[in-house]
Design an enzyme around this catalytic site. Structure first.
Site, PDB file in Angstrom:
ATOM      1  N   TYR A 184       0.549  -1.554 -12.085  1.00  0.00           N
ATOM      2  CA  TYR A 184      -1.016  -1.827 -12.358  1.00  0.00           C
ATOM      3  C   TYR A 184      -1.110  -1.131 -13.709  1.00  0.00           C
ATOM      4  O   TYR A 184      -2.178  -0.466 -14.111  1.00  0.00           O
ATOM      5  CB  TYR A 184      -1.793  -0.915 -11.568  1.00  0.00           C
ATOM      6  CG  TYR A 184      -1.788  -1.576 -10.192  1.00  0.00           C
ATOM      7  CD1 TYR A 184      -2.348  -2.783  -9.661  1.00  0.00           C
ATOM      8  CD2 TYR A 184      -0.651  -0.631  -9.136  1.00  0.00           C
ATOM      9  CE1 TYR A 184      -2.055  -3.262  -8.339  1.00  0.00           C
ATOM     10  CE2 TYR A 184      -0.904  -1.426  -7.965  1.00  0.00           C
ATOM     11  CZ  TYR A 184      -1.346  -2.761  -7.574  1.00  0.00           C
ATOM     12  OH  TYR A 184      -1.123  -3.100  -6.401  1.00  0.00           O
ATOM     13  N   GLY A 214       0.752  -1.040  -0.074  1.00  0.00           N
ATOM     14  CA  GLY A 214       0.007  -0.034   0.006  1.00  0.00           C
ATOM     15  C   GLY A 214       0.848   1.158  -0.047  1.00  0.00           C
ATOM     16  O   GLY A 214       0.155   2.121  -0.135  1.00  0.00           O
ATOM     17  N   ARG A 242      -5.904   3.195 -15.628  1.00  0.00           N
ATOM     18  CA  ARG A 242      -5.664   3.981 -14.456  1.00  0.00           C
ATOM     19  C   ARG A 242      -6.299   5.407 -14.415  1.00  0.00           C
ATOM     20  O   ARG A 242      -7.043   5.685 -13.730  1.00  0.00           O
ATOM     21  CB  ARG A 242      -4.526   4.049 -13.665  1.00  0.00           C
ATOM     22  CG  ARG A 242      -3.774   2.530 -13.301  1.00  0.00           C
ATOM     23  CD  ARG A 242      -2.391   2.697 -12.540  1.00  0.00           C
ATOM     24  NE  ARG A 242      -2.832   3.200 -11.128  1.00  0.00           N
ATOM     25  CZ  ARG A 242      -2.562   4.571 -10.891  1.00  0.00           C
ATOM     26  NH1 ARG A 242      -1.945   5.531 -11.635  1.00  0.00           N
ATOM     27  NH2 ARG A 242      -2.816   4.967  -9.512  1.00  0.00           N
ATOM     28  N   TYR A 262      -9.253   5.185 -12.270  1.00  0.00           N
ATOM     29  CA  TYR A 262      -9.474   5.997 -10.899  1.00  0.00           C
ATOM     30  C   TYR A 262      -9.238   7.589 -11.284  1.00  0.00           C
ATOM     31  O   TYR A 262      -8.757   8.452 -10.050  1.00  0.00           O
ATOM     32  CB  TYR A 262      -8.176   5.673 -10.124  1.00  0.00           C
ATOM     33  CG  TYR A 262      -7.737   3.892 -10.047  1.00  0.00           C
ATOM     34  CD1 TYR A 262      -8.790   3.092  -9.441  1.00  0.00           C
ATOM     35  CD2 TYR A 262      -6.903   3.481 -10.664  1.00  0.00           C
ATOM     36  CE1 TYR A 262      -8.595   2.097  -9.320  1.00  0.00           C
ATOM     37  CE2 TYR A 262      -6.491   2.047 -10.485  1.00  0.00           C
ATOM     38  CZ  TYR A 262      -7.660   0.994  -9.862  1.00  0.00           C
ATOM     39  OH  TYR A 262      -7.303   0.062  -9.478  1.00  0.00           O
ATOM     40  N   PRO A 317       4.826  -5.328  -0.582  1.00  0.00           N
ATOM     41  CA  PRO A 317       4.752  -4.058  -1.584  1.00  0.00           C
ATOM     42  C   PRO A 317       4.767  -4.237  -3.033  1.00  0.00           C
ATOM     43  O   PRO A 317       5.234  -5.140  -3.439  1.00  0.00           O
ATOM     44  CB  PRO A 317       6.198  -3.385  -1.213  1.00  0.00           C
ATOM     45  CG  PRO A 317       7.041  -4.536  -0.964  1.00  0.00           C
ATOM     46  CD  PRO A 317       6.067  -5.495  -0.335  1.00  0.00           C
ATOM     47  N   CYS A 361     -13.232   3.985 -28.526  1.00  0.00           N
ATOM     48  CA  CYS A 361     -14.672   4.347 -28.662  1.00  0.00           C
ATOM     49  C   CYS A 361     -15.263   4.466 -27.397  1.00  0.00           C
ATOM     50  O   CYS A 361     -16.181   3.817 -27.221  1.00  0.00           O
ATOM     51  CB  CYS A 361     -15.744   3.502 -29.635  1.00  0.00           C
ATOM     52  SG  CYS A 361     -14.529   3.284 -30.982  1.00  0.00           S
ATOM     53  N   ARG A 381       3.163  -1.343  -6.006  1.00  0.00           N
ATOM     54  CA  ARG A 381       3.474  -0.133  -6.389  1.00  0.00           C
ATOM     55  C   ARG A 381       4.818   0.519  -6.046  1.00  0.00           C
ATOM     56  O   ARG A 381       5.403   0.981  -7.022  1.00  0.00           O
ATOM     57  CB  ARG A 381       2.281   0.883  -6.101  1.00  0.00           C
ATOM     58  CG  ARG A 381       2.306   2.127  -6.961  1.00  0.00           C
ATOM     59  CD  ARG A 381       1.218   3.199  -6.363  1.00  0.00           C
ATOM     60  NE  ARG A 381      -0.011   2.459  -6.003  1.00  0.00           N
ATOM     61  CZ  ARG A 381      -1.209   2.257  -6.958  1.00  0.00           C
ATOM     62  NH1 ARG A 381      -0.917   2.991  -8.142  1.00  0.00           N
ATOM     63  NH2 ARG A 381      -2.259   1.607  -6.511  1.00  0.00           N
TER      64      ARG A 381
HETATM   65  C1  LIG Z   1      -2.807  -5.174  -4.103  1.00  0.00           C
HETATM   66  C2  LIG Z   1      -2.253  -5.759  -2.747  1.00  0.00           C
HETATM   67  C3  LIG Z   1      -0.926  -5.413  -2.303  1.00  0.00           C
HETATM   68  C4  LIG Z   1      -0.024  -4.494  -3.071  1.00  0.00           C
HETATM   69  O1  LIG Z   1      -0.578  -3.231  -3.035  1.00  0.00           O
HETATM   70  P1  LIG Z   1       0.314  -1.854  -3.301  1.00  0.00           P
HETATM   71  O2  LIG Z   1      -0.338  -0.747  -3.199  1.00  0.00           O
HETATM   72  O3  LIG Z   1       0.733  -2.274  -4.867  1.00  0.00           O
HETATM   73  O4  LIG Z   1       1.402  -1.947  -2.550  1.00  0.00           O
HETATM   74  C5  LIG Z   1      -0.685  -6.258  -1.406  1.00  0.00           C
HETATM   75  N1  LIG Z   1      -1.243  -6.893  -0.580  1.00  0.00           N
HETATM   76  C6  LIG Z   1      -2.627  -7.314  -1.006  1.00  0.00           C
HETATM   77  C7  LIG Z   1      -3.387  -8.393  -0.351  1.00  0.00           C
HETATM   78  C8  LIG Z   1      -3.050  -6.609  -2.121  1.00  0.00           C
HETATM   79  O5  LIG Z   1      -4.530  -6.929  -2.459  1.00  0.00           O
END
Ligand SMILES: *Cc1c(COP(=O)(O)O)cnc(C)c1O
Length: 417
Positions: free
Chosen positions: A371, A239, A312, A316, A274, A342, A276
């Site tokens: 992503y 995250g 993305r 988002y 991790p 389209c 992203r």
């Molecule tokens: C998507 C996800 C991640 C990775 O999230 P990032 O934001 O890319 O670091 C890690 N664990 C779980 C369970 C996820 O669903």
């Protein structure tokens, strides 16, 4: 930090000019920097030095075999959410005992595949899933190593679609149900409780939500210990956010320090997932301008990459910086950068000041390593873009561009037609 930079007004990835890659593979195409991928992984790894931990890179952010192989070589495990990702991980040489399997909707065949492969643990997200795993493991005469995924009910203050740890979300079990589920799990004969897991969301740009969630889960672990259920793996999920625009997310060191401080004395092995933060800024999407046009109220730059390549922005409203592959001295323009699909939602940037471009010019859509390709599709029957990995002055096509034949692979026309 990344290895995309200008030399004499030409954008390079490491020591390779993007023009040279485009000459070989065309556009649109994804380009990844080996040096950036490696640097980000090692930086993250270092932030947890000194405590027992396992980094399980999140496959869904970028699951190219070459990318996974690179991380495997650096000691990474893998966080997977499907049988397909398990297959990729094993193909890339990630040891199964370093793979954790998350996801709300694991199918029975996927559970069996993971049990047979010998993954480190399953993150269980519902009571029914717990029962099914117990059943499958029994049939295979195995014991399934499990963690239950708790929903810590903290707001990660990110986009609603990528926030996952609030009560209203489908993920995990709330604190009350999770204790009940642990009690049942402890009594099942074919599961072995070894961990607790959670994941609060993605593109989180502050440490506070991570710390709040950890405090919450530590309380849960204390409760479990008092019930005689001991926990050896604490899986914090992923995250951590990155800079797409003007965000200033915590550096992995700051994140690591905050986590370790909140963790205090714990005998648990940490699992970090991790995605992203490792791959996001290590990749770009290169696209060519097809046309420009003046609308009555705004200008459009029509490029050959679209929402099927990078969804993305459409999904988002995500921001991706757009840079010229060859810089010029001309004024900037303000325009929507759109693809050929389209749909009005098919844009890469809206009302954006970008360099003055003309048909034929190349643009780099930055921070597209996470992503990006993994969320791409064949919508509008567009073959998916190739993926290229640069290493110093060499580049390798790590996934070739799809062909028209690839588009119809597996389709057939029934005899009555
Ligand atoms: C998507 C996800 C991640 C990775 O999230 P990032 O934001 O890319 O670091 C890690 N664990 C779980 C369970 C996820 O669903």
């Amino acid at each position: 930090m990344h290895h995309f930079h200008y030399r004499d007004n030409h954008m390079f990835c490491e020591d390779v000019p993007l023009l040279k890659i485009v000459e070989n593979v065309g556009t649109p195409s994804y380009v990844y920097s080996h040096a950036t991928l490696r640097h980000h992984f090692l930086t993250f790894q270092k932030a947890f030095e000194g405590v027992p931990h396992l980094i399980c890179f999140s496959a869904k952010s970028n699951s190219n075999l070459a990318v996974l192989k690179l991380f495997a070589g650096l000691g990474s495990g893998l966080d997977i959410v499907s049988g397909g990702e398990l297959f990729r991980g094993l193909q890339a040489g990630i040891p199964p005992e370093r793979i954790v399997y998350s996801g709300v909707g694991k199918r029975e065949d996927e559970i069996e595949y993971a049990l047979q492969s010998g993954v480190l643990m399953f993150s269980i997200e519902s009571f029914q899933e717990l029962e099914l795993i117990n059943h499958c493991a029994g049939r295979l005469k195995k014991k399934a190593p499990i963690a239950l995924r708790v929903n810590p009910d903290v707001d990660p203050k990110t986009h609603p679609y990528i926030s996952t740890g609030l009560k209203e979300h489908k993920f995990g079990l709330d604190t009350k149900s999770v204790v009940e589920a642990y009690k049942s799990a402890a009594a099942f004969s074919h599961v072995e409780v070894i961990g607790v897991s959670y994941h609060i969301g993605s593109q989180v740009t502050e440490v506070a939500p991570f710390v709040d969630a950890l405090h919450h889960v530590k309380e849960l672990i204390t409760t479990l210990e008092s019930l005689g259920i001991s926990i050896s793996y604490l899986d914090l999920g992923g995250g951590l956010g990155i800079t797409y625009d003007r965000e200033s997310p915590p550096h992995p060191n700051e994140y690591g320090r905050a986590i370790l401080e909140a963790l205090g004395d714990s005998p648990c092995t940490l699992i970090l997932e991790p995605g992203r933060v490792i791959v996001g800024n290590a990749g770009i999407l290169v696209t060519r301008v097809l046309y420009t046009k003046r609308g009555e109220t705004k200008d459009f730059v029509i490029v050959d990459a679209a929402m099927n390549d990078l969804v993305r922005p459409s999904l988002y409203k995500a921001y991706h910086a757009i840079e010229p592959v060859v810089r010029n001295e001309k004024d900037t323009i303000r325009a929507d950068v759109v693809g050929p699909i389209c749909e009005s939602a098919d844009f890469l940037a809206k009302d954006r000041e970008i360099p003055h471009v003309e048909a034929g010019d190349l643009l780099a859509v930055m921070s597209a390593g996470a992503y990006g390709f993994t969320m791409s599709s064949n919508y509008n029957s567009r073959p998916r873009a190739p993926e290229v990995m640069v290493n110093q002055d060499q580049f390798y096509v790590v996934r070739e561009r799809e062909s028209y034949e690839d588009l119809i692979k597996g389709e057939s026309i029934p005899p009555f037609l």
